[in-house]
Design an enzyme around this catalytic site. Structure first.
Site, PDB file in Angstrom:
ATOM      1  N   GLY A  10     -50.536   7.861  11.366  1.00 54.78           N
ATOM      2  CA  GLY A  10     -51.346   8.929  10.370  1.00 54.78           C
ATOM      3  C   GLY A  10     -52.670   9.756  11.411  1.00 54.78           C
ATOM      4  O   GLY A  10     -53.778  10.403  10.228  1.00 54.78           O
ATOM      5  N   GLY A  14     -57.699  13.894   7.570  1.00 57.96           N
ATOM      6  CA  GLY A  14     -58.457  12.822   7.155  1.00 57.96           C
ATOM      7  C   GLY A  14     -58.850  11.517   8.154  1.00 57.96           C
ATOM      8  O   GLY A  14     -59.342  11.853   9.681  1.00 57.96           O
ATOM      9  N   ILE A  15     -59.227  10.769   7.561  1.00 56.78           N
ATOM     10  CA  ILE A  15     -59.682   9.440   8.109  1.00 56.78           C
ATOM     11  C   ILE A  15     -58.610   9.515   9.398  1.00 56.78           C
ATOM     12  O   ILE A  15     -59.579   8.469  10.526  1.00 56.78           O
ATOM     13  CB  ILE A  15     -58.570   8.233   7.310  1.00 56.78           C
ATOM     14  CG1 ILE A  15     -59.697   8.334   5.752  1.00 56.78           C
ATOM     15  CG2 ILE A  15     -59.432   6.621   7.672  1.00 56.78           C
ATOM     16  CD1 ILE A  15     -59.073   7.301   4.879  1.00 56.78           C
ATOM     17  N   GLY A  16     -57.122   9.278   9.266  1.00 52.74           N
ATOM     18  CA  GLY A  16     -56.311   8.690  11.108  1.00 52.74           C
ATOM     19  C   GLY A  16     -57.237  10.505  12.328  1.00 52.74           C
ATOM     20  O   GLY A  16     -57.610   9.562  12.716  1.00 52.74           O
ATOM     21  N   SER A 139     -55.769  -0.783   0.953  1.00 53.52           N
ATOM     22  CA  SER A 139     -56.662  -0.167  -0.130  1.00 53.52           C
ATOM     23  C   SER A 139     -57.304  -0.876  -1.232  1.00 53.52           C
ATOM     24  O   SER A 139     -56.447  -1.732  -1.765  1.00 53.52           O
ATOM     25  CB  SER A 139     -55.963   0.743  -0.983  1.00 53.52           C
ATOM     26  OG  SER A 139     -56.799   1.833  -2.235  1.00 53.52           O
ATOM     27  N   TYR A 164     -47.584   2.527  -5.017  1.00 52.60           N
ATOM     28  CA  TYR A 164     -48.938   2.228  -4.160  1.00 52.60           C
ATOM     29  C   TYR A 164     -49.491   1.248  -4.106  1.00 52.60           C
ATOM     30  O   TYR A 164     -49.610   0.917  -3.199  1.00 52.60           O
ATOM     31  CB  TYR A 164     -49.743   3.849  -4.313  1.00 52.60           C
ATOM     32  CG  TYR A 164     -50.718   3.940  -2.828  1.00 52.60           C
ATOM     33  CD1 TYR A 164     -50.384   4.453  -1.887  1.00 52.60           C
ATOM     34  CD2 TYR A 164     -52.047   3.754  -3.632  1.00 52.60           C
ATOM     35  CE1 TYR A 164     -51.683   4.386  -0.983  1.00 52.60           C
ATOM     36  CE2 TYR A 164     -52.715   4.050  -3.188  1.00 52.60           C
ATOM     37  CZ  TYR A 164     -52.892   4.158  -1.225  1.00 52.60           C
ATOM     38  OH  TYR A 164     -53.693   4.451  -0.679  1.00 52.60           O
TER      39      TYR A 164
END
Length: 284
Positions: A10, A14-16, A139, A164
């Site tokens: 990923g 973003g975070i990736g 998360s 999720y």
């Protein structure tokens, strides 16, 4: 960190992306896994531009597909002699029920099973890089998660949030179960909460949830801040040898009661392996 090798899933947003960038700055050779070849190539160029001399490799795979993960793992093993860090980061939330090519609900397949399958497929390379680290981006949503063994895809009454949260609980449970199996190998397995991040995370989600996410996005944490805990677990000397933990803001915290349930960890481990058609390669 010079000469060390990391793989980030990923990695094209973003975070990736921020995690991959941080690892490149720390001297790692970084493998980026993305679903789209164009975006993966552009992200690799972005990191090379930001970090002169960085060694960055792109891998393209749809991690909701078990066949794609097998192909990806083969490509990684062929290119790298070992792996020092694996960051399982890829994930998404979907507002409509759908199944993958393997017949598995796509949130569970992408956000949970992919972590397990890829980690096991690269386990020998991680052991070759020991001390090595597996970093699982979970998360705080796992706290509301429940594992619906009798309807893992929530097909009877689909809810994006329920699917999720279940997958993120799966991350926490799997991470702890794997840590036990890797004791004594020099490979650690930890999970984390990155924060609520302004990224492309819910870009494929419509309806009220997608609208709400887009409205509050300007008030969320920046991806660079969200990557801080992933980078800490991947690089910090302070966590060398620490395993089976759940982190938030670079500190270990207790996961939910379900996340700490050893019997549930083992049940999800066995259930997930059965879905993947795998025997336990750790021999446990």
């Amino acid at each position: 960190m010079a000469g060390r090798i990391a793989l980030v899933t990923g990695a094209t947003s973003g975070i990736g992306t921020e995690t991959a960038l941080g690892l490149a700055r720390a001297g790692f050779r970084v493998g980026l896994v993305g679903r789209d070849a164009g975006r993966t190539g552009r992200t690799a160029e972005q990191i090379r531009g930001a970090v002169p001399g960085a060694r960055v490799d792109g891998f393209v795979a749809d991690l909701s597909s078990q066949a794609e993960i097998r192909r990806l793992a083969a490509e990684v093993r062929a290119l790298y002699p070992r792996l020092d860090v694996l960051v399982n980061n890829a994930g998404a939330i979907f507002d409509r029920y759908a199944t993958t090519t393997d017949g598995i609900e796509r949130t569970w397949a992408l956000d949970h099973l992919a972590y397990l399958q890829l980690s096991l497929a690269l386990l020998d390379h991680l052991k070759a890089g020991a001390p090595a680290r597996i970093v699982n981006v979970a998360s705080t949503a796992h706290r509301r998660g429940r594992i619906a063994f009798d309807d893992i895809g929530h097909a009877r009454r689909y809810s994006a949030i329920a699917a999720y949260s279940q997958a993120k609980l799966g991350n926490v449970l799997f991470s702890a179960a794997l840590a036990r199996r890797l004791a004594g190998t020099g490979v650690t397995s930890n999970a984390l909460h990155p924060g609520v991040i302004a990224s492309g995370f819910a870009s494929e989600t419509g309806g009220w949830f997608g609208l709400g996410w887009r409205l509050i996005r300007p008030f969320m944490t920046k991806p660079a801040d969200g990557a801080a805990t992933s980078l800490y677990l991947a690089t910090a000397p302070a966590v060398e040898g620490r395993t089976g933990l759940y982190f938030d803001r670079c500190a270990p915290v207790a996961p939910s009661a379900r996340g700490r349930d050893t019997a549930l960890q083992e049940r999800v481990w066995a259930f997930s392996l059965a879905q993947l058609g795998l025997a336990d390669p750790t021999g446990s």
